[in-house]
Design a protein around this motif. Structure first.
Motif, PDB file in Angstrom:
ATOM      1  N   ARG A 113     -49.663 -22.543  32.096  1.00  0.00           N
ATOM      2  CA  ARG A 113     -50.157 -22.323  32.897  1.00  0.00           C
ATOM      3  C   ARG A 113     -50.077 -24.509  33.255  1.00  0.00           C
ATOM      4  O   ARG A 113     -50.312 -24.782  34.450  1.00  0.00           O
ATOM      5  CB  ARG A 113     -52.252 -23.362  32.356  1.00  0.00           C
ATOM      6  CG  ARG A 113     -52.925 -23.250  33.845  1.00  0.00           C
ATOM      7  CD  ARG A 113     -53.695 -22.852  33.452  1.00  0.00           C
ATOM      8  NE  ARG A 113     -55.124 -23.962  33.678  1.00  0.00           N
ATOM      9  CZ  ARG A 113     -56.244 -24.053  34.420  1.00  0.00           C
ATOM     10  NH1 ARG A 113     -56.820 -22.783  33.812  1.00  0.00           N
ATOM     11  NH2 ARG A 113     -56.602 -24.742  34.681  1.00  0.00           N
ATOM     12  N   HIS A 114     -49.241 -24.801  31.825  1.00  0.00           N
ATOM     13  CA  HIS A 114     -49.520 -26.799  32.561  1.00  0.00           C
ATOM     14  C   HIS A 114     -47.794 -26.683  32.977  1.00  0.00           C
ATOM     15  O   HIS A 114     -47.174 -27.830  32.852  1.00  0.00           O
ATOM     16  CB  HIS A 114     -48.969 -27.812  31.015  1.00  0.00           C
ATOM     17  CG  HIS A 114     -51.315 -27.495  31.946  1.00  0.00           C
ATOM     18  ND1 HIS A 114     -51.847 -27.572  32.416  1.00  0.00           N
ATOM     19  CD2 HIS A 114     -52.630 -26.629  30.596  1.00  0.00           C
ATOM     20  CE1 HIS A 114     -53.740 -27.513  32.120  1.00  0.00           C
ATOM     21  NE2 HIS A 114     -53.140 -26.653  30.323  1.00  0.00           N
TER      22      HIS A 114
ATOM     23  N   VAL B 298     -57.171 -23.473  44.865  1.00  0.00           N
ATOM     24  CA  VAL B 298     -57.757 -24.159  43.553  1.00  0.00           C
ATOM     25  C   VAL B 298     -57.420 -23.432  42.005  1.00  0.00           C
ATOM     26  O   VAL B 298     -58.153 -23.178  41.311  1.00  0.00           O
ATOM     27  CB  VAL B 298     -59.280 -23.926  44.058  1.00  0.00           C
ATOM     28  CG1 VAL B 298     -59.386 -24.715  45.061  1.00  0.00           C
ATOM     29  CG2 VAL B 298     -59.938 -23.122  44.880  1.00  0.00           C
ATOM     30  N   GLY B 299     -57.254 -21.681  42.837  1.00  0.00           N
ATOM     31  CA  GLY B 299     -56.584 -21.060  41.376  1.00  0.00           C
ATOM     32  C   GLY B 299     -56.013 -19.847  42.237  1.00  0.00           C
ATOM     33  O   GLY B 299     -56.442 -19.958  42.719  1.00  0.00           O
ATOM     34  N   ARG B 300     -56.249 -18.620  40.745  1.00  0.00           N
ATOM     35  CA  ARG B 300     -55.471 -17.156  40.960  1.00  0.00           C
ATOM     36  C   ARG B 300     -56.330 -16.635  40.002  1.00  0.00           C
ATOM     37  O   ARG B 300     -56.448 -17.218  38.734  1.00  0.00           O
ATOM     38  CB  ARG B 300     -54.705 -17.210  40.996  1.00  0.00           C
ATOM     39  CG  ARG B 300     -53.604 -17.800  39.930  1.00  0.00           C
ATOM     40  CD  ARG B 300     -52.013 -18.317  39.727  1.00  0.00           C
ATOM     41  NE  ARG B 300     -50.565 -17.377  41.025  1.00  0.00           N
ATOM     42  CZ  ARG B 300     -50.629 -16.869  41.627  1.00  0.00           C
ATOM     43  NH1 ARG B 300     -50.096 -18.839  42.505  1.00  0.00           N
ATOM     44  NH2 ARG B 300     -49.977 -16.266  42.547  1.00  0.00           N
ATOM     45  N   TYR B 301     -56.146 -15.579  40.301  1.00  0.00           N
ATOM     46  CA  TYR B 301     -56.808 -14.287  38.716  1.00  0.00           C
ATOM     47  C   TYR B 301     -56.283 -12.815  39.525  1.00  0.00           C
ATOM     48  O   TYR B 301     -55.668 -12.829  40.872  1.00  0.00           O
ATOM     49  CB  TYR B 301     -58.457 -14.739  39.275  1.00  0.00           C
ATOM     50  CG  TYR B 301     -58.970 -14.427  40.444  1.00  0.00           C
ATOM     51  CD1 TYR B 301     -59.784 -12.289  39.933  1.00  0.00           C
ATOM     52  CD2 TYR B 301     -59.389 -14.777  41.630  1.00  0.00           C
ATOM     53  CE1 TYR B 301     -59.618 -12.335  40.886  1.00  0.00           C
ATOM     54  CE2 TYR B 301     -59.895 -14.394  42.372  1.00  0.00           C
ATOM     55  CZ  TYR B 301     -61.188 -12.496  42.152  1.00  0.00           C
ATOM     56  OH  TYR B 301     -61.011 -12.066  43.630  1.00  0.00           O
TER      57      TYR B 301
ATOM     58  N   GLU C 206     -52.644  -9.920  42.316  1.00  0.00           N
ATOM     59  CA  GLU C 206     -53.053 -11.357  42.178  1.00  0.00           C
ATOM     60  C   GLU C 206     -53.963 -12.120  43.351  1.00  0.00           C
ATOM     61  O   GLU C 206     -52.883 -11.411  44.583  1.00  0.00           O
ATOM     62  CB  GLU C 206     -51.750 -12.018  41.471  1.00  0.00           C
ATOM     63  CG  GLU C 206     -51.934 -13.399  41.266  1.00  0.00           C
ATOM     64  CD  GLU C 206     -51.472 -13.887  40.776  1.00  0.00           C
ATOM     65  OE1 GLU C 206     -51.041 -15.143  40.631  1.00  0.00           O
ATOM     66  OE2 GLU C 206     -50.297 -13.483  40.202  1.00  0.00           O
TER      67      GLU C 206
ATOM     68  N   GLN D  42     -54.641 -15.586  44.854  1.00  0.00           N
ATOM     69  CA  GLN D  42     -54.332 -17.103  45.172  1.00  0.00           C
ATOM     70  C   GLN D  42     -55.786 -17.691  46.171  1.00  0.00           C
ATOM     71  O   GLN D  42     -56.145 -17.132  47.354  1.00  0.00           O
ATOM     72  CB  GLN D  42     -53.262 -17.174  45.739  1.00  0.00           C
ATOM     73  CG  GLN D  42     -52.964 -19.119  46.039  1.00  0.00           C
ATOM     74  CD  GLN D  42     -51.971 -19.039  45.798  1.00  0.00           C
ATOM     75  OE1 GLN D  42     -50.432 -18.209  46.314  1.00  0.00           O
ATOM     76  NE2 GLN D  42     -51.128 -20.528  46.247  1.00  0.00           N
TER      77      GLN D  42
ATOM     78  N   GLY E  23     -61.060 -13.345  36.018  1.00  0.00           N
ATOM     79  CA  GLY E  23     -60.653 -14.109  35.984  1.00  0.00           C
ATOM     80  C   GLY E  23     -61.218 -14.922  36.721  1.00  0.00           C
ATOM     81  O   GLY E  23     -61.160 -16.048  37.231  1.00  0.00           O
TER      82      GLY E  23
ATOM     83  N   ARG F  44     -63.934 -16.744  35.211  1.00  0.00           N
ATOM     84  CA  ARG F  44     -63.479 -18.199  34.211  1.00  0.00           C
ATOM     85  C   ARG F  44     -63.586 -19.311  36.248  1.00  0.00           C
ATOM     86  O   ARG F  44     -63.774 -20.545  35.870  1.00  0.00           O
ATOM     87  CB  ARG F  44     -61.972 -18.391  34.256  1.00  0.00           C
ATOM     88  CG  ARG F  44     -62.474 -17.628  32.640  1.00  0.00           C
ATOM     89  CD  ARG F  44     -60.698 -17.132  31.600  1.00  0.00           C
ATOM     90  NE  ARG F  44     -60.091 -16.425  32.143  1.00  0.00           N
ATOM     91  CZ  ARG F  44     -59.511 -15.358  32.220  1.00  0.00           C
ATOM     92  NH1 ARG F  44     -61.014 -15.012  31.831  1.00  0.00           N
ATOM     93  NH2 ARG F  44     -58.874 -14.823  32.924  1.00  0.00           N
ATOM     94  N   LEU F  45     -62.571 -18.670  36.939  1.00  0.00           N
ATOM     95  CA  LEU F  45     -62.216 -20.055  38.442  1.00  0.00           C
ATOM     96  C   LEU F  45     -63.749 -20.220  38.377  1.00  0.00           C
ATOM     97  O   LEU F  45     -64.237 -22.025  38.773  1.00  0.00           O
ATOM     98  CB  LEU F  45     -62.155 -19.292  39.449  1.00  0.00           C
ATOM     99  CG  LEU F  45     -61.497 -20.800  40.336  1.00  0.00           C
ATOM    100  CD1 LEU F  45     -60.259 -19.310  40.442  1.00  0.00           C
ATOM    101  CD2 LEU F  45     -62.453 -20.605  41.409  1.00  0.00           C
TER     102      LEU F  45
END
Length: 160
Positions: free
Chosen positions: A3-4, A93-96, A111, A113, A150, A153-154
């Motif tokens: 992720r980083h 702000v995220g994805r799942y 996916e 976004q 996902g 978690r977001l």
């Protein structure tokens, strides 16, 4: 890639696409999701809507649209599916990922976004009014109402 890690350079991405194509690997379809938020007493509240097919709780989402950015598509979906007007935050702000059931029963990993929208108005008359239910929940509670890990978690990771 974690992720980083920084994203690969454009040339590297292109070579990965070519190799994946030769191996018959296709990228997951991509949709735009809208995380509709308002300030609640105990922190952010999230607007969830019922899905049309199963009635499970989801966020507004849909396919990319010609002439719109992915963030713009998320804003349009928020209007059509939930009657939301507000201030769009253009950075995701995220994805799942989730398993989308297509017509004919085909299941396909898709996916999403996700883009945040600070809700300023919630209309009673909008394109899918009467076909969906809407509910505002604290972010942590909303995480327990959605099925996709996902997205859970977001939502659970939203700052207070």
């Amino acid at each position: 890639m974690t992720r980083h890690d920084p994203p690969p350079a454009p040339a590297t991405r292109r070579w990965r696409q070519i190799i994946a194509g030769l191996l018959g690997i296709r990228p997951r379809p991509l949709q735009a999701g809208a995380l509709c938020l308002r300030r609640g007493v105990a922190g952010p509240e999230v607007l969830l809507i019922s899905s049309l097919d199963t009635g499970r709780w989801v966020i507004p989402k849909g396919w990319p649209m010609a002439g719109r950015s992915l963030a713009g598509a998320a804003m349009q979906e928020a209007w059509e599916e939930a009657g939301v007007r507000g201030r769009l935050r253009p950075a995701p702000v995220g994805r799942y990922s989730y398993e989308k059931r297509r017509k004919g029963g085909l299941r396909q990993m898709t996916e999403i976004q996700v883009f945040a929208i600070d809700v300023t108005d919630l209309a009673e008359d909008y394109p899918e009014a009467g076909r969906r239910q809407r509910i505002w929940l604290p972010a942590a509670t909303a995480a327990g109402h959605v099925a996709e890990p996902g997205l859970q978690r977001l939502l659970a990771g939203l700052p207070p």
